[in-house]
Structure formats: C-alpha cells, structure tokens
Design an enzyme around this catalytic site. Structure first.
Site, PDB file in Angstrom:
ATOM      1  N   VAL A   1     -20.918   1.338  -3.102  1.00 58.07           N
ATOM      2  CA  VAL A   1     -21.095  -0.103  -2.927  1.00 58.07           C
ATOM      3  C   VAL A   1     -22.469  -0.393  -2.319  1.00 58.07           C
ATOM      4  O   VAL A   1     -23.189  -1.293  -2.774  1.00 58.07           O
ATOM      5  CB  VAL A   1     -19.977  -0.700  -2.042  1.00 58.07           C
ATOM      6  CG1 VAL A   1     -20.143  -2.207  -1.938  1.00 58.07           C
ATOM      7  CG2 VAL A   1     -18.599  -0.356  -2.576  1.00 58.07           C
TER       8      VAL A   1
ATOM      9  N   GLY B   1     -25.150   3.033   5.074  1.00 52.30           N
ATOM     10  CA  GLY B   1     -24.323   3.661   4.037  1.00 52.30           C
ATOM     11  C   GLY B   1     -24.882   3.399   2.653  1.00 52.30           C
ATOM     12  O   GLY B   1     -24.848   2.267   2.167  1.00 52.30           O
TER      13      GLY B   1
ATOM     14  N   LYS C   1       0.878  -1.174   0.000  1.00 56.09           N
ATOM     15  CA  LYS C   1       0.000   0.000   0.000  1.00 56.09           C
ATOM     16  C   LYS C   1       0.912   1.219   0.000  1.00 56.09           C
ATOM     17  O   LYS C   1       2.018   1.179   0.548  1.00 56.09           O
ATOM     18  CB  LYS C   1      -0.855  -0.002   1.270  1.00 56.09           C
ATOM     19  CG  LYS C   1      -2.053   0.888   1.205  1.00 56.09           C
ATOM     20  CD  LYS C   1      -3.266   0.153   0.676  1.00 56.09           C
ATOM     21  CE  LYS C   1      -4.483   1.052   0.638  1.00 56.09           C
ATOM     22  NZ  LYS C   1      -5.687   0.329   0.248  1.00 56.09           N
TER      23      LYS C   1
ATOM     24  N   GLY D   1     -23.779   4.503  -0.194  1.00 54.64           N
ATOM     25  CA  GLY D   1     -22.739   4.977  -1.115  1.00 54.64           C
ATOM     26  C   GLY D   1     -22.643   4.114  -2.356  1.00 54.64           C
ATOM     27  O   GLY D   1     -23.590   3.407  -2.725  1.00 54.64           O
TER      28      GLY D   1
HETATM   29  P1  NAD Z   1     -18.818   5.831  -0.478  1.00 52.57           P
HETATM   30  O1  NAD Z   1     -18.081   7.003   0.054  1.00 52.57           O
HETATM   31  O2  NAD Z   1     -19.387   5.886  -1.852  1.00 52.57           O
HETATM   32  O3  NAD Z   1     -20.039   5.459   0.505  1.00 52.57           O
HETATM   33  C1  NAD Z   1     -19.982   5.553   1.882  1.00 52.57           C
HETATM   34  C2  NAD Z   1     -21.314   6.127   2.331  1.00 52.57           C
HETATM   35  O4  NAD Z   1     -21.376   6.060   3.745  1.00 52.57           O
HETATM   36  C3  NAD Z   1     -21.499   7.596   1.941  1.00 52.57           C
HETATM   37  O5  NAD Z   1     -22.729   7.770   1.272  1.00 52.57           O
HETATM   38  C4  NAD Z   1     -21.467   8.322   3.294  1.00 52.57           C
HETATM   39  O6  NAD Z   1     -22.279   9.465   3.323  1.00 52.57           O
HETATM   40  C5  NAD Z   1     -21.993   7.237   4.216  1.00 52.57           C
HETATM   41  N1  NAD Z   1     -21.666   7.443   5.619  1.00 52.57           N
HETATM   42  C6  NAD Z   1     -20.550   7.971   6.169  1.00 52.57           C
HETATM   43  N2  NAD Z   1     -20.667   7.980   7.506  1.00 52.57           N
HETATM   44  C7  NAD Z   1     -21.863   7.420   7.802  1.00 52.57           C
HETATM   45  C8  NAD Z   1     -22.531   7.141   9.000  1.00 52.57           C
HETATM   46  N3  NAD Z   1     -22.003   7.440  10.189  1.00 52.57           N
HETATM   47  N4  NAD Z   1     -23.747   6.539   8.940  1.00 52.57           N
HETATM   48  C9  NAD Z   1     -24.307   6.231   7.755  1.00 52.57           C
HETATM   49  N5  NAD Z   1     -23.705   6.481   6.576  1.00 52.57           N
HETATM   50  C10 NAD Z   1     -22.518   7.085   6.607  1.00 52.57           C
HETATM   51  O7  NAD Z   1     -17.842   4.584  -0.300  1.00 52.57           O
HETATM   52  P2  NAD Z   1     -17.954   3.129  -0.936  1.00 52.57           P
HETATM   53  O8  NAD Z   1     -17.028   3.062  -2.086  1.00 52.57           O
HETATM   54  O9  NAD Z   1     -19.372   2.750  -1.119  1.00 52.57           O
HETATM   55  O10 NAD Z   1     -17.318   2.270   0.226  1.00 52.57           O
HETATM   56  C11 NAD Z   1     -18.016   1.985   1.416  1.00 52.57           C
HETATM   57  C12 NAD Z   1     -17.112   1.229   2.384  1.00 52.57           C
HETATM   58  O11 NAD Z   1     -16.645   0.036   1.752  1.00 52.57           O
HETATM   59  C13 NAD Z   1     -15.866   1.985   2.807  1.00 52.57           C
HETATM   60  O12 NAD Z   1     -15.551   1.597   4.133  1.00 52.57           O
HETATM   61  C14 NAD Z   1     -14.794   1.458   1.868  1.00 52.57           C
HETATM   62  O13 NAD Z   1     -13.512   1.558   2.418  1.00 52.57           O
HETATM   63  C15 NAD Z   1     -15.236   0.006   1.743  1.00 52.57           C
HETATM   64  N6  NAD Z   1     -14.778  -0.653   0.508  1.00 52.57           N
HETATM   65  C16 NAD Z   1     -15.143  -0.162  -0.703  1.00 52.57           C
HETATM   66  C17 NAD Z   1     -14.709  -0.805  -1.861  1.00 52.57           C
HETATM   67  C18 NAD Z   1     -15.113  -0.320  -3.235  1.00 52.57           C
HETATM   68  O14 NAD Z   1     -14.996  -1.083  -4.212  1.00 52.57           O
HETATM   69  N7  NAD Z   1     -15.593   0.909  -3.377  1.00 52.57           N
HETATM   70  C19 NAD Z   1     -13.895  -1.950  -1.762  1.00 52.57           C
HETATM   71  C20 NAD Z   1     -13.553  -2.437  -0.501  1.00 52.57           C
HETATM   72  C21 NAD Z   1     -13.994  -1.770   0.630  1.00 52.57           C
END
Ligand code: NAD
Length: 357
Positions: free
Chosen positions: A186, A182, A82, A184
């Site tokens: 994913v 969340g 990383k 977001g």
């Molecule tokens: P993202 O930023 O698109 O979504 C995260 C969402 O969580 C956002 O909409 C944010 O507003 C919300 N959020 C933040 N704090 C919150 C809270 N206290 N309560 C409720 N919602 C809250 O991110 P993502 O890409 O969807 O990733 C989500 C998680 O998965 C992260 O922890 C990321 O590290 C992990 N992850 C993502 C991937 C990927 O392919 N994108 C891969 C592995 C791990």
C-alpha cells in the site's frame, strides 16, 4: 484469560462464534460474527500460529468487531466478521485444509463472507471458493477484484486530501512534506499519488529491498532513518507499516500536524491516544475509515466486479473524513470516537429497517 467465551462476547455484543475442526487436514478455525445488522458479516480469514487457542479466539473477537465499524462507516450493507485459522501457515496450509475450512464457511449459509488476510491469499480464496460461494477477494483472472492494495492506497489519498483541506484550507498536496513509514504494497501506491501531486516524500522501512524498490520507482523520494522519524519536521505522517505507532512517546515527539496512513490499529490505546492527538491539535484520520478502500473493493466483487464503481465508492472516503471532522468539532470528541459514533448511528438507523437474522 479467565473469562468464558460467552463473557468475552457479551460486552462487545458478538452475535455468534463458530468453532470448526477437521483432524484429517489439521484445521482448527474460529469464525466470529460480531454483527449482521447491516448485512452478512464480511471480514478476512487470518492464519496465525497463536501461542494458545485462547489467543486465537481473542483475536477473532477483536478483529470481527473492528470489521463492523469499518464496514458501517464505509457505507457498506455488510456486517462485521472475521475468522482465524490456528496454526503455522508455512507448515499446515494445504488445498484440503482450505477447502475443509470453506465447507464450514458454507454451513453458515452466507451469514459470514470471507476474504484474504494475513497469511491467506487469492489462491486460498480460490480453494475456499470450490466449497462455498461466500468468499470474495479472488484473483482478477477469475473475475475477482484482485489485489486490494491500490484501492486501499486511493482511499488513503482521499482521506489525506480531506485532512489537508482541514489543516491548510485547500486539499492540494503539492509541496507538502509527507513522511511515509512503510514502503510495502500500500505504501508504494500511496507514494505514487504523492509524487504525482508534487509532494516531497520522506520514506523509511526496515526492509532494504522494499526501500530499493520504492526508490527505483520514484527516484525523487528521500530515504530516512526509521528510528528517528518522530524527530523530523513534516506536514503529514503516514503510518503504513505496523499498528500502535501512535503511542505516548511518539505523540509527545510528533511534529506533523496531520496523521493519515493505511496501517491498522494505529492508536496504541484509542481512549488515551485519540484524546492526546486532539489535545496537541493534530488532525487524525481514523484508521478504520481511511484504510477501508480494500474492503470496499472486495465488497464490489459480491455484485459482479466493476473497477469504476469500486473507485467511485472509495472516493467517498474524502467526504466521510470531513463528516468525522465536523462531528468531532461539534461534539468536542477525538476523531476516532466521532468515527465510531457515526458508524454506530448508521447501524442503529439502517439496522432498524432490516430484519435481524
Ligand atoms: P506490507 O507487508 O506489504 O507492507 C508493510 C511494510 O512495512 C513492509 O515493507 C515492512 O517491511 C514495513 N515495516 C514493518 N515494520 C516496520 C517498521 N518498524 N518501520 C518501517 N517499516 C516497517 O503490507 P501492506 O499490505 O502494505 O499493509 C500495510 C499496513 O496497512 C498494514 O498495517 C495492513 O494491515 C494495513 N492495511 C492494508 C490493506 C491492504 O489493502 N493491503 C488494507 C487495510 C489495511
């Protein structure tokens, strides 16, 4: 932090750390290679305005070790690495900085392969790719694998189904009440699978826009108050926002028999909260396996991207989740520890067959 870098590297067993700087572009980067036993160390580059250089080093060391476990348990022939670029992405990030960083990645001759992470994107990977071929996660129009989120979500869906089978004897999610924290990138794809299967989705987010987006896409889902989610009765809790949501307070309240979601580092302290979940009889799918769909997808790009191959590799998360549950039961250890043991065994067994670089 009183420890020297070598002392910090010693116990977790890091192989190599590269410090890179280029005053002309403002680049300050740390590339940490935890293990190259299974293959080149793959892991993203995060750009963050750390309070101190030491915080950046600590983060690179911690995250690179995590990648070793994630790549190993996912069956990839890749080690763990990383990198962090220290600085405010909104002010410092330029083509020149990214390309300068790409040159340092190139100097490692493929021992480290980089990808997107927090505050870096597919465009940055294109710049890095102008200086090195040791980069993955490029845009789909450049022959890359594009957005990893749908693949991460598919892996979570697989892990969730395996957990459902363990909890209720069959893996159907129809009629199950799933609490998604969340909405977001994913999270929304996961909701798509759940709604498709006829599950009842409860969702929360601190971002109103994201919630609106999700409800517009899936009108049947129910928005709940994020402050009281652990008081709710549901079948599955899917942490899809931040890390460390599984802590003493939340687990004490938690009324869901299954936890399966995409967030990284879900357990506030794995040695405390892994056993605590087990003691409460809650089925937990280890985060570093269930959210590996994204890294599996970018790893496929390294051999020439093929979506079907990627999906079939991500699908294996189902079987691996079952293996973890079996070992957890056999050795009477919590699921996170069982998953770590499986990863460590693979590194030891397969690593023996490879010549260490
Ligand atoms: P993202 O930023 O698109 O979504 C995260 C969402 O969580 C956002 O909409 C944010 O507003 C919300 N959020 C933040 N704090 C919150 C809270 N206290 N309560 C409720 N919602 C809250 O991110 P993502 O890409 O969807 O990733 C989500 C998680 O998965 C992260 O922890 C990321 O590290 C992990 N992850 C993502 C991937 C990927 O392919 N994108 C891969 C592995 C791990």
């Amino acid at each position: 932090m009183d420890q020297s870098v070598f002392e910090q590297m010693h116990l977790p067993g890091h192989e190599q750390v590269l410090f890179a700087q280029d005053p002309q572009t403002g680049l300050k980067a740390v590339i940490a290679i935890h293990s190259s036993v299974l293959g080149p160390a793959l892991g993203g580059t995060r750009m963050w305005n750390y309070a101190s250089d030491q915080d950046g080093i600590t983060d690179a060391l911690r995250l690179s070790r995590g990648m070793t476990y994630k790549n190993a348990i996912s069956g990839l022939n890749l080690g763990g690495g990383k990198a962090v670029i220290i600085g405010d992405a909104s002010k410092l990030k330029t083509e020149a900085l990214m390309r300068s960083y790409g040159k340092f990645v190139n100097n490692l001759n493929g021992k480290y392969i980089t990808a997107e992470d927090v505050n870096t994107n597919a465009r940055d990977m294109e710049y890095i790719g102008m200086e090195t071929r040791f980069v993955t996660g490029k845009s789909d129009f450049l022959g890359g694998s594009g957005d990893p989120s749908p693949f991460t979500a598919y892996g979570v869906y697989m892990g969730m189904k395996a957990a459902a089978k363990k909890a209720w004897g069959n893996d159907s999610l129809t009629g199950k009440k799933v609490l998604v924290q969340g909405a977001g990138n994913v999270g929304q794809y996961i909701v798509g699978y759940l709604v498709g299967d006829g599950a009842k989705v409860l969702i929360c987010d601190i971002n109103e826009e994201r919630l609106k987006q999700a409800v517009n896409k899936f009108p049947g889902i129910e928005v709940v108050d994020g402050n009281t989610i652990f008081d709710l009765e549901a079948d599955i809790y899917a942490p899809c926002a931040l890390g460390a949501t599984l802590n003493t307070e939340s687990i004490t309240k938690l009324k869901c028999p299954v936890v399966a979601g995409c967030a990284n580092n879900q357990l506030a302290d794995e040695n405390v909260h892994g056993p605590m979940l087990m003691k409460k009889g809650i089925i937990y799918v280890p985060d570093f396996l269930i959210n590996a769909g994204g890294v599996i997808n970018i790893s496929v790009e390294l051999d020439g991207y093929n979506k079907e191959r990627s999906l079939s590799m991500v699908e294996k998360i189902y079987g691996r989740t079952q293996e973890i549950f079996e070992l957890s039961e056999r050795e009477n250890v919590h699921a996170q520890l069982a998953a770590m043991r499986i990863a460590e065994k693979r590194i030891a067994d397969v690593g023996r067959l490879r010549t260490r670089i």
